[in-house]
Design an enzyme around this catalytic site. Structure first.
Site, PDB file in Angstrom:
ATOM      1  N   GLU A  41     -12.474  -2.724 -17.458  1.00  0.00           N
ATOM      2  CA  GLU A  41     -13.151  -3.768 -15.634  1.00  0.00           C
ATOM      3  C   GLU A  41     -13.776  -2.378 -15.078  1.00  0.00           C
ATOM      4  OE1 GLU A  41     -12.548  -6.640 -12.719  1.00  0.00           O
ATOM      5  OE2 GLU A  41     -10.686  -5.424 -13.913  1.00  0.00           O
ATOM      6  N   LYS A 109     -19.190 -11.244 -13.777  1.00  0.00           N
ATOM      7  CA  LYS A 109     -17.968 -11.699 -13.171  1.00  0.00           C
ATOM      8  C   LYS A 109     -17.417 -13.087 -12.815  1.00  0.00           C
ATOM      9  CE  LYS A 109     -12.420 -10.397 -11.983  1.00  0.00           C
ATOM     10  NZ  LYS A 109     -12.292  -8.963 -11.625  1.00  0.00           N
ATOM     11  N   CYS A 145     -11.345  -9.372 -16.429  1.00  0.00           N
ATOM     12  CA  CYS A 145      -9.418  -9.871 -15.948  1.00  0.00           C
ATOM     13  C   CYS A 145      -9.374 -11.169 -15.297  1.00  0.00           C
ATOM     14  CB  CYS A 145      -9.857  -8.887 -14.910  1.00  0.00           C
ATOM     15  SG  CYS A 145      -8.520  -8.057 -14.597  1.00  0.00           S
ATOM     16  N   GLY A 286      21.698  13.402  -2.335  1.00  0.00           N
ATOM     17  CA  GLY A 286      21.912  11.871  -2.146  1.00  0.00           C
ATOM     18  C   GLY A 286      20.741  11.185  -3.577  1.00  0.00           C
ATOM     19  N   ASN A 365      17.468  11.621  14.904  1.00  0.00           N
ATOM     20  CA  ASN A 365      16.118  11.554  14.548  1.00  0.00           C
ATOM     21  C   ASN A 365      15.976  12.957  14.852  1.00  0.00           C
ATOM     22  OD1 ASN A 365      16.232   8.656  13.685  1.00  0.00           O
ATOM     23  ND2 ASN A 365      15.433   7.913  16.112  1.00  0.00           N
ATOM     24  N   THR A 389      10.298  10.780   0.638  1.00  0.00           N
ATOM     25  CA  THR A 389      11.955   9.543  -0.525  1.00  0.00           C
ATOM     26  C   THR A 389      12.494   8.464  -0.176  1.00  0.00           C
ATOM     27  OG1 THR A 389      13.845  11.079   0.591  1.00  0.00           O
ATOM     28  CG2 THR A 389      12.560  12.612  -1.003  1.00  0.00           C
ATOM     29  N   GLU A 394      14.935   0.468   2.241  1.00  0.00           N
ATOM     30  CA  GLU A 394      15.386   2.171   3.677  1.00  0.00           C
ATOM     31  C   GLU A 394      13.664   1.269   4.000  1.00  0.00           C
ATOM     32  OE1 GLU A 394      17.666   5.082   2.335  1.00  0.00           O
ATOM     33  OE2 GLU A 394      15.402   5.661   2.168  1.00  0.00           O
TER      34      GLU A 394
END
Length: 533
Positions: A41, A109, A145, A286, A365, A389, A394
């Site tokens: 598509e 479509k 689709c 970590g 911070n 990361t 989180e």
């Protein structure tokens, strides 16, 4: 007859480049004896082109590329090409059939998805007519689709005497998507009695990753072909009259393998298509930064990845050791930049302002923001893309620092829940050990104050992730989530944190989407609102 599927990795806006790729694949398929080729598509312009679709010069460039293909393609192979199309000022998501040196038919479509990451009603008009073309004695119906997800377009093609259904797709990946596709096509096959060939795009485009996994089913709904996931591939299929014959079926992958491949491809294409020479990330010792580093090396090669450890007085010795060990295992450029002197400088400057105030999240911070500044300085100096990361858990509850650990250009694992982070790390080590075992087994910590662990501030990640999934991905109410067996205190705490941190998520970098609802285009909550209803 031999049919080919071009499972292509397309570049949005690169019409001539995409056209040249289609031509190369068509020539390759033709030399292999195929006489019909499917492309995905909007293969000519890439998907999704978003507001480029409002520009007239965009359509003009697509038209030039399409006319070039008419002149260049072998005349005795039919090629189905996805492209945007305008007729009398109306815009359509289209597929054209080219053979014998010209466009023979164009399909518009019918069903325009307008949910989750899709905004097609913003850009396109819906078509309402079937297109069936005859080639080498078989009548083929075209679908695009979402047309496969509802009965009407396939039934219209059947009524127009189609004998085989061809569906071209730009269907983005999320967990367990392929099983849903199987079921949808089997529903259409049951309704029409026709075999179906499903050609899907592959590659990364901003937060979306297209997984390919193109496949074919016979008129009984049996799987007879499947191409590899997350790889460009030119696949072949033989039709015996109107039935596809059993051919290669790729081995199914585990959940961890599919997610890992999606992350690798998403990062690889984001970096390469945007022409970044390299990436840089903070390596803390970590689990999140370790997984991010492993994926980056697999995606780009060790020569294009730099890792930086930025210890403070609160960084545990084992974190320094583990970060150094992993950098050695993956053999990347690695630096250690202590931030204690910088933090002391900030605190000295702010001493009068903060007089009488205790150490709190402000100083925590500050550490994160110092690290963000150092990474951005390296980015500016060397042109590297900074990888953040943070994981989805989180990101959901705001356990991150604006302009600190959120600072960067690509948030690779922003849609990966913490519990899945651990599973992915274990999976990657099964391929070859790159993440020190202690990183996987020790309690997670931001290490911004003495003796800190994540669970000081958050419920256990198994609980947090389950509540997050129910609230974010399934839109369940607080009462319904409590009804699943979670304590009212945990549910109210997690949902409150999710609600109040929308302002942070709006400022986060784009990252790979791997769940059915990520924090991106498919979840659009107001920042200023009252959710106490």
């Amino acid at each position: 007859m031999k049919l080919a599927i071009a499972q292509m990795n397309c570049m949005v806006g690169a019409m001539q480049q995409n056209a040249e790729r289609i031509l190369a694949l068509a020539n390759q398929a033709h030399e292999a004896g195929a006489r019909l080729l499917l492309t995905p598509e909007l293969a000519l312009c890439g998907y999704p082109p978003e507001d480029l679709l409002f520009r007239q010069d965009f359509y003009a460039a697509n038209q030039r590329a399409l006319q070039w293909l008419e002149q260049q393609l072998p005349t005795d192979i039919a090629v189905v090409i996805g492209h945007p199309h305008t007729v009398a000022g109306k815009r359509y998501n289209a597929a054209s059939v080219i053979h014998s040196g010209r466009i023979q038919a164009t399909y518009h479509k019918h069903n325009l998805p307008n949910y989750s990451v899709f905004d097609e009603e913003r850009y396109f008009e819906a078509g309402d007519l079937p297109v069936v073309f005859e080639w080498h004695g078989v009548r083929y119906g075209i679908l695009i689709c979402a047309d496969s997800w509802e009965p009407a377009p396939a039934l219209q093609a059947l009524q127009a005497e189609a004998q085989v259904l061809l569906t071209i797709n730009a269907s983005p990946y999320h967990l367990h998507k392929q099983q849903t596709r199987y079921q949808v096509l089997r529903d259409r096959i049951k309704e029409t009695g026709l075999a179906m060939v499903y050609a899907n795009m592959v590659g990364g485009q901003d937060e979306l990753v297209f997984d390919g996994a193109s496949f074919s089913m016979n008129s009984q709904g049996a799987l007879v072909q499947e191409l590899p996931m997350f790889e460009e591939h030119l696949g072949y299929l033989t039709l015996q009259q109107t039935q596809p014959i059993l051919t290669d079926i790729s081995q199914p992958l585990s959940t961890e393998a599919t997610v890992y491949k999606a992350l690798v491809l998403g990062l690889q294409d984001y970096v390469n298509k945007n022409k970044f020479p390299s990436v840089v990330l903070g390596l803390s010792g970590g689990i999140d930064s370790a997984l991010t580093l492993a994926i980056a090396v697999d995606a780009l090669g060790k020569e294009r990845v730099k890792a930086v450890m930025m210890p403070s007085e609160f960084t545990a010795g084992i974190s320094v050791e583990d970060a150094a060990e992993m950098a050695h295992l993956v053999d990347v450029d690695y630096s250690v930049l202590p931030i204690k002197p910088l933090l002391e400088g900030f605190c000295a400057t702010l001493a009068d302002e903060f007089a009488g105030k205790a150490f709190d999240t402000t100083e925590e911070n500050l550490q994160a923001r110092i690290r963000g500044m150092l990474l951005m300085a390296l980015s500016n100096k060397f042109g590297s893309l900074v990888l953040t990361t943070g994981n989805k858990s989180e990101t959901a509850v705001g356990y991150s620092t604006l302009y600190g650990d959120m600072a960067g250009g690509f948030a690779l694992i922003k849609d990966v829940p913490k519990t899945l982070v651990y599973r992915l790390a274990t999976y990657r080590n099964q391929l070859g050990p790159v993440i020190p075992e202690r990183i996987i087994t020790r309690a997670p910590s931001a290490e911004l104050r003495a003796n800190q662990t994540d669970q000081d501030s958050l419920p256990a990640y198994e609980v947090l992730d389950a509540i997050m999934e129910a609230y974010v991905e399934k839109d369940l109410s607080i009462e319904a989530i409590i009804g699943l067996g979670y304590t009212p205190a945990d549910v109210q705490r997690v949902t409150r944190l999710i609600d109040r941190n929308e302002y942070k998520r709006r400022q986060a970098a784009v990252g790979v989407r791997i769940t059915e609802r990520g924090f991106g285009k498919d979840r659009r909550y107001p920042i200023t609102c009252n959710l106490a209803f």
